[in-house]
Design an enzyme around this catalytic site. Structure first.
Site, PDB file in Angstrom:
ATOM      1  N   ASP A  75      11.128 -49.408 -21.483  1.00  0.00           N
ATOM      2  CA  ASP A  75       9.814 -48.911 -21.887  1.00  0.00           C
ATOM      3  C   ASP A  75       8.813 -50.025 -21.600  1.00  0.00           C
ATOM      4  OD1 ASP A  75       7.601 -47.968 -23.205  1.00  0.00           O
ATOM      5  OD2 ASP A  75       8.434 -48.194 -25.220  1.00  0.00           O
TER       6      ASP A  75
ATOM      7  N   ASP B 296       6.082 -44.302 -18.382  1.00  0.00           N
ATOM      8  CA  ASP B 296       6.532 -45.704 -18.408  1.00  0.00           C
ATOM      9  C   ASP B 296       7.839 -45.898 -19.168  1.00  0.00           C
ATOM     10  OD1 ASP B 296       5.512 -45.237 -20.972  1.00  0.00           O
ATOM     11  OD2 ASP B 296       4.979 -47.326 -21.233  1.00  0.00           O
ATOM     12  N   GLU B 297       8.614 -44.839 -19.334  1.00  0.00           N
ATOM     13  CA  GLU B 297       9.866 -44.941 -20.082  1.00  0.00           C
ATOM     14  C   GLU B 297      10.979 -44.191 -19.386  1.00  0.00           C
ATOM     15  OE1 GLU B 297      10.086 -43.864 -24.259  1.00  0.00           O
ATOM     16  OE2 GLU B 297       7.981 -44.424 -24.469  1.00  0.00           O
TER      17      GLU B 297
HETATM   18 MG    MG Z   1       5.459 -48.008 -23.266  1.00  0.00          MG
END
Ligand code: MG
Length: 381
Positions: free
Chosen positions: A8, A101-102
């Protein structure tokens, strides 16, 4: 043993801004709406002033007058996101992207066991810092959701390994907010009866939890005890886009009718988007000519949204751009892509957006209670 990692990116939007402009590095930076908007990402330097996402930007500027407030550059974030996942896929093909973003990395079936997997993860972590100038936090476990909890437990730039067999011990002292699926209201109610850590849930057991959590009690307890049965999938659990197409009984050259039909499809998809608590940045429109040739056009807005008044006025322009030939059409299609979670709406507190949102919500509510079509836009009549 199976080995799963979760990664993340830390303060993703703000970090990308700092990566792209070195003058912003090590400075308090927030990405968010204008004076009436909210913060949707804050750098760790800004967080030191108490600034966090969803805070009104006005309040953030009061807390930190030297804050650099940036209007979101979503195209830039999408580019970094693409590079982040490309880097990850250089190391292993089994990547499940769960948001911009993960994601999860599945190391099952790789030779060498957890040591090799952890080595790969560390190399990925280094490459991200070196090439993208942002950081990720990683969690590693034999179980999927425990890897996710571990990844978020030590931010920023954390690297948390939970060896097999020590899952329950790892979870025990963590606060309840670490448990995915537990909302703030429930967390507060549990806090009122003295339950604050994941270990507290295990200690009191199902009899105390059932009245508060209902059917959720059993799976949550299972997770709290460190037994997660969720499989890793390498397909995205959530759709990457929302779309719909309609084939006409008879081909038509009536632009007004086609425009109305496209808007009808678009309204359906926006309703689905709102129900899924998501937003989209890109609208695509396609049509098929009667000789079976396809044409399409798309537009990316500067910011993601899920509101009808943002998207509908674009339909005519896009339709005209796609419909270049003087040939009739027999099929239309709409697609919403570049999805974001709904809370990333810069104009959340902007007056006109707020009104548009209320109108959409009232419509959604009526349509879900009284059937689709109970409330229609005048253009659809
Ligand atoms: Mg993040």
């Amino acid at each position: 043993m199976s080995s799963i990692a979760h990664f993340d990116a830390d303060a993703f939007f703000a970090s990308v801004e700092q990566a792209a402009d070195r003058r912003l590095r090590r400075r308090p930076v927030a990405v968010g709406g204008g004076s009436r908007g909210v913060v949707c990402s804050a750098s760790y330097e800004a967080r030191a002033f108490g600034i966090h996402s969803a805070m009104p930007t006005r309040r953030a500027l009061q807390l930190c007058p030297e804050l650099t407030l940036i209007r979101g550059q979503f195209e830039l974030y999408e580019r970094f996101s693409g590079q982040l996942f490309d880097l990850c896929e250089d190391f292993t093909p089994h990547v499940e992207q769960t948001s911009i973003d993960e994601g999860y990395v599945d190391f099952r079936g790789r030779a060498g066991g957890p040591e090799v997997a952890i080595g790969i993860l560390r190399a990925f972590d280094r490459e991200v810092s070196e090439w993208l100038k942002i950081t990720v936090s990683c969690g590693f476990s034999s179980q999927k959701r425990i890897a996710q909890i571990a990844g978020k437990a030590n931010k920023p730039h954390g690297f948390t390994i939970v060896p097999e067999g020590s899952e329950a011990a790892f979870l025990e002292p963590l606060g309840l907010y670490h448990l995915p699926g537990l909302g703030p209201v429930t967390t507060r109610r549990l806090g009122q009866i003295g339950l604050r850590s994941i270990g507290d849930l295990v200690r009191v057991g199902p009899d105390i939890l059932y009245p508060i959590l209902g059917k959720q009690a059993e799976p949550l307890l299972e997770l709290a005890r460190g037994q997660d049965s969720q499989p890793v999938t390498t397909e995205a659990p959530q759709p990457k886009s929302y779309g719909e197409q309609e084939t006409f009984d008879r081909e038509t050259g009536d632009e007004d009718q086609v425009e109305r039909d496209i808007k009808g499809l678009l309204e359906n998809q926006l309703r689905r988007l709102r129900a899924a608590r998501q937003t989209a940045r890109t609208l695509g429109i396609g049509l098929r000519y009667s000789d079976r040739e396809y044409a399409q056009a798309s537009h990316s807005f500067p910011e993601p949204s899920n509101l009808d008044p943002v998207f509908l006025p674009r339909v005519r322009v896009l339709m005209k751009r796609a419909w270049q030939r003087r040939v009739q059409v027999n099929q239309i299609r709409v697609q919403l892509s570049n999805l974001y979670p709904a809370w990333i709406q810069n104009d959340l507190f902007d007056e006109t957006q707020l009104r548009a949102r209320r109108i959409c919500e009232v419509g959604d509510d009526l349509n879900s209670r009284f059937g689709k079509g109970s409330l229609m836009r005048a253009s659809q009549l």
